[in-house]
Design a protein around this motif. Structure first.
Motif, PDB file in Angstrom:
ATOM      1  N   ASP A  45      10.080   9.730 -11.548  1.00  0.00           N
ATOM      2  CA  ASP A  45      11.112  10.011 -10.546  1.00  0.00           C
ATOM      3  C   ASP A  45      11.016   8.937  -9.461  1.00  0.00           C
ATOM      4  N   TYR A  46      11.869   7.920  -9.538  1.00  0.00           N
ATOM      5  CA  TYR A  46      11.802   6.808  -8.597  1.00  0.00           C
ATOM      6  C   TYR A  46      12.679   7.046  -7.362  1.00  0.00           C
ATOM      7  N   SER A  47      13.238   8.242  -7.229  1.00  0.00           N
ATOM      8  CA  SER A  47      14.033   8.520  -6.035  1.00  0.00           C
ATOM      9  C   SER A  47      13.136   8.530  -4.807  1.00  0.00           C
ATOM     10  N   ASN A  48      11.864   8.852  -5.003  1.00  0.00           N
ATOM     11  CA  ASN A  48      10.890   8.782  -3.911  1.00  0.00           C
ATOM     12  C   ASN A  48      10.058   7.516  -4.113  1.00  0.00           C
ATOM     13  N   SER A  49      10.647   6.375  -3.828  1.00  0.00           N
ATOM     14  CA  SER A  49       9.996   5.098  -4.113  1.00  0.00           C
ATOM     15  C   SER A  49       8.863   4.830  -3.127  1.00  0.00           C
ATOM     16  N   ILE A  50       7.652   4.640  -3.670  1.00  0.00           N
ATOM     17  CA  ILE A  50       6.485   4.383  -2.836  1.00  0.00           C
ATOM     18  C   ILE A  50       6.600   2.989  -2.211  1.00  0.00           C
ATOM     19  N   PRO A  51       6.325   2.853  -0.907  1.00  0.00           N
ATOM     20  CA  PRO A  51       6.485   1.555  -0.241  1.00  0.00           C
ATOM     21  C   PRO A  51       5.554   0.486  -0.822  1.00  0.00           C
ATOM     22  N   THR A  52       6.034  -0.745  -0.812  1.00  0.00           N
ATOM     23  CA  THR A  52       5.248  -1.902  -1.250  1.00  0.00           C
ATOM     24  C   THR A  52       5.175  -2.908  -0.111  1.00  0.00           C
ATOM     25  N   GLU A  79       5.981   6.972   7.593  1.00  0.00           N
ATOM     26  CA  GLU A  79       6.749   7.860   6.716  1.00  0.00           C
ATOM     27  C   GLU A  79       5.955   8.360   5.512  1.00  0.00           C
ATOM     28  N   TRP A  80       4.976   7.570   5.035  1.00  0.00           N
ATOM     29  CA  TRP A  80       4.246   7.938   3.822  1.00  0.00           C
ATOM     30  C   TRP A  80       2.735   8.104   4.044  1.00  0.00           C
ATOM     31  N   GLY A  81       2.154   7.185   4.816  1.00  0.00           N
ATOM     32  CA  GLY A  81       0.692   7.157   4.898  1.00  0.00           C
ATOM     33  C   GLY A  81       0.093   6.625   3.607  1.00  0.00           C
ATOM     34  N   PHE A  82       0.908   5.943   2.817  1.00  0.00           N
ATOM     35  CA  PHE A  82       0.465   5.410   1.535  1.00  0.00           C
ATOM     36  C   PHE A  82       1.379   4.254   1.165  1.00  0.00           C
ATOM     37  N   PHE A  83       0.776   3.191   0.593  1.00  0.00           N
ATOM     38  CA  PHE A  83       1.595   2.061   0.150  1.00  0.00           C
ATOM     39  C   PHE A  83       0.812   1.241  -0.872  1.00  0.00           C
ATOM     40  N   MET A  84       1.539   0.351  -1.562  1.00  0.00           N
ATOM     41  CA  MET A  84       0.916  -0.565  -2.518  1.00  0.00           C
ATOM     42  C   MET A  84       0.972  -1.976  -1.944  1.00  0.00           C
ATOM     43  N   VAL A  85      -0.121  -2.710  -2.098  1.00  0.00           N
ATOM     44  CA  VAL A  85      -0.184  -4.091  -1.623  1.00  0.00           C
ATOM     45  C   VAL A  85      -0.140  -5.028  -2.824  1.00  0.00           C
ATOM     46  N   VAL A  86       0.806  -5.959  -2.798  1.00  0.00           N
ATOM     47  CA  VAL A  86       0.923  -6.968  -3.863  1.00  0.00           C
ATOM     48  C   VAL A  86       0.667  -8.352  -3.261  1.00  0.00           C
ATOM     49  N   ASN A  87       0.378  -9.316  -4.118  1.00  0.00           N
ATOM     50  CA  ASN A  87       0.097 -10.702  -3.690  1.00  0.00           C
ATOM     51  C   ASN A  87      -1.026 -10.759  -2.652  1.00  0.00           C
ATOM     52  N   HIS A  88      -2.071  -9.985  -2.903  1.00  0.00           N
ATOM     53  CA  HIS A  88      -3.185  -9.855  -1.955  1.00  0.00           C
ATOM     54  C   HIS A  88      -4.234 -10.948  -2.106  1.00  0.00           C
ATOM     55  N   GLY A  89      -4.179 -11.725  -3.183  1.00  0.00           N
ATOM     56  CA  GLY A  89      -5.086 -12.852  -3.330  1.00  0.00           C
ATOM     57  C   GLY A  89      -6.416 -12.547  -3.999  1.00  0.00           C
ATOM     58  N   LEU A 263      -3.063  -3.205  -5.043  1.00  0.00           N
ATOM     59  CA  LEU A 263      -4.033  -2.362  -4.357  1.00  0.00           C
ATOM     60  C   LEU A 263      -3.292  -1.148  -3.820  1.00  0.00           C
ATOM     61  N   LEU A 264      -3.801   0.037  -4.096  1.00  0.00           N
ATOM     62  CA  LEU A 264      -3.214   1.258  -3.551  1.00  0.00           C
ATOM     63  C   LEU A 264      -3.925   1.565  -2.243  1.00  0.00           C
ATOM     64  N   VAL A 265      -3.170   1.908  -1.218  1.00  0.00           N
ATOM     65  CA  VAL A 265      -3.759   2.082   0.113  1.00  0.00           C
ATOM     66  C   VAL A 265      -3.388   3.445   0.702  1.00  0.00           C
ATOM     67  N   ASN A 266      -4.428   4.207   1.070  1.00  0.00           N
ATOM     68  CA  ASN A 266      -4.253   5.457   1.822  1.00  0.00           C
ATOM     69  C   ASN A 266      -4.558   5.209   3.290  1.00  0.00           C
ATOM     70  N   THR A 267      -3.775   5.770   4.181  1.00  0.00           N
ATOM     71  CA  THR A 267      -4.153   5.772   5.591  1.00  0.00           C
ATOM     72  C   THR A 267      -5.083   6.953   5.840  1.00  0.00           C
ATOM     73  N   GLY A 268      -6.099   6.745   6.684  1.00  0.00           N
ATOM     74  CA  GLY A 268      -7.111   7.762   6.930  1.00  0.00           C
ATOM     75  C   GLY A 268      -6.929   8.495   8.249  1.00  0.00           C
ATOM     76  N   ASP A 269      -7.747   9.520   8.429  1.00  0.00           N
ATOM     77  CA  ASP A 269      -7.667  10.373   9.619  1.00  0.00           C
ATOM     78  C   ASP A 269      -7.847   9.577  10.915  1.00  0.00           C
ATOM     79  N   HIS A 270      -8.714   8.568  10.889  1.00  0.00           N
ATOM     80  CA  HIS A 270      -9.000   7.858  12.135  1.00  0.00           C
ATOM     81  C   HIS A 270      -7.914   6.870  12.524  1.00  0.00           C
ATOM     82  N   LEU A 271      -7.066   6.480  11.572  1.00  0.00           N
ATOM     83  CA  LEU A 271      -5.873   5.715  11.932  1.00  0.00           C
ATOM     84  C   LEU A 271      -4.865   6.648  12.601  1.00  0.00           C
TER      85      LEU A 271
END
Length: 353
Positions: A45-52, A79-89, A263-271
């Motif tokens: 279900d790509y209607s909820n597209s995870i941020p990149t 909006e999400w507290g979650f995102f994917m990082v591309v071209n990270h090196g 890289l999949l990234v979660n934001t944590g409580d301290h952020l």
């Protein structure tokens, strides 16, 4: 006082490899405890597209490109507290070595892995099963290895070269995290180095968490990990080609279909605390399957263990929303209790009528 670790007699991996295992033991059944959490959105279900987030734009010398990347990062954390990082090196070959080395660790004989069992939640190397077996009503279908890797580097002595691979990867991922946190600091309207200086990130805490989720004969009854948020600021995740991570968004569970070499990234409580609630820590869980083991490596980044974390003073216009607390105390409280949603964060959140 730290909470003693009480482990099941065998690992989930060993249990899953038992001959003729057709059903899971009753103390691994979680479907009654978390009924809502066995419902998810459709896998495609790509209607909820995870941020990149394109890391190369975040490090660009073009101010317009960098500004756009910071805006994307800022929006993802609000909006999400979650995102994917591309071209990270980080080279794909290094990521593969980390996954292969982690497979090698969990393939060690049971007695070899038990050499690394910790006694308490703040031991720098800790191998175990589930999350906190002394507190849980039912265990999770997961074996883990948790290693403190910064500011002082620790590592298990087995398998061969795993320590070197772990050190190299953690150095690289810490560099990526520094840039992400600089962008987030600017996204909050602060100087790029404000978060790094305030939370003493040069001596910041970094923990390497390797997870093994074996095949499960009854995945509809088990959980790899329950719904929870992470302590710290950002957690960066890699995995083998097997999915299972789900994130909560607008009241729904969304399957994470990772982009190749992302890289999949979660934001944590301290952020969330540092931003005074502008950014939200993400609630996520892990489901299991009956066809392929899943391996993931999560590297969590937090402030210095001795740092007292509170909302950044420029972000407190009239009132603070969180009680200041030493990061070490918060982490110990979370690791010593049963994981459940954002229950630990709720204890430091100031409740108003």
């Amino acid at each position: 006082m730290t909470t003693p670790i009480i482990q099941p007699s065998i690992s989930v991996k060993t249990l899953s490899e038992s001959p003729n295992l057709k059903s899971i033991p009753s103390n691994y059944v979680n479907s009654d405890i978390y009924p809502f959490d066995f419902i998810a959105s459709k896998p495609h279900d790509y209607s909820n597209s995870i941020p990149t987030v394109d890391f190369s734009l975040l490090t660009s010398i073009d101010p317009h490109q960098r500004s756009q990347a910071i805006n994307n990062l800022n929006k993802a954390c609000q909006e999400w507290g979650f995102f994917m990082v591309v071209n990270h090196g980080i080279q794909e070959s290094l990521i593969k070595k980390v996954i292969d080395g982690t497979q090698g660790f969990f393939n060690l004989r049971e007695e070899e892995k038990k050499e690394f069992e910790g006694k308490h939640v703040l031991d720098p190397i800790r191998y175990g099963t589930s999350f906190n077996t002394s507190k849980e009503k039912a265990f999770f279908w997961r074996d883990y290895l948790k290693v403190f890797v910064h500011p002082k580097f620790h590592s298990p002595s087995k398998p061969d070269r795993y320590s070197d691979i772990m050190w190299e990867y953690c150095e690289k991922v810490r560099e990526v995290t520094k840039v992400l946190l600089g962008g987030l600091s600017q996204g909050l309207g602060l100087e790029e180095c404000y978060l790094e200086k305030t939370l003493e990130m040069k001596s910041g805490f970094q923990i390497f968490i390797a997870n093994y989720y074996p095949c499960c004969p009854q995945p509809e009854l088990a959980l790899g990990m329950p719904p929870h948020s992470d302590h710290g600021l950002l957690t960066l995740i890699i995995q083998n080609q097997v999915g299972g991570l789900q994130v909560q968004h607008q009241g729904k569970w969304i399957h994470v279909n990772a982009l190749p070499n992302s890289l999949l990234v979660n934001t944590g409580d301290h952020l969330e605390i540092f931003s005074n609630g502008k950014y939200k820590s993400n609630v996520h869980k892990v489901v299991v399957n009956n066809t392929s083991p899943r391996i993931s490596v999560a590297v969590a980044h937090g402030p210095s263990l001795e740092a007292i974390v509170s909302p950044a003073s420029p972000l407190v216009q009239s009132e603070t929303n969180y009680i200041p607390m030493k990061y070490k105390d918060y982490m110990e409280m979370q690791q010593s209790n049963q994981l459940h949603q954002k229950s630990i964060l709720e204890q430091v959140k100031i409740q108003r009528n």
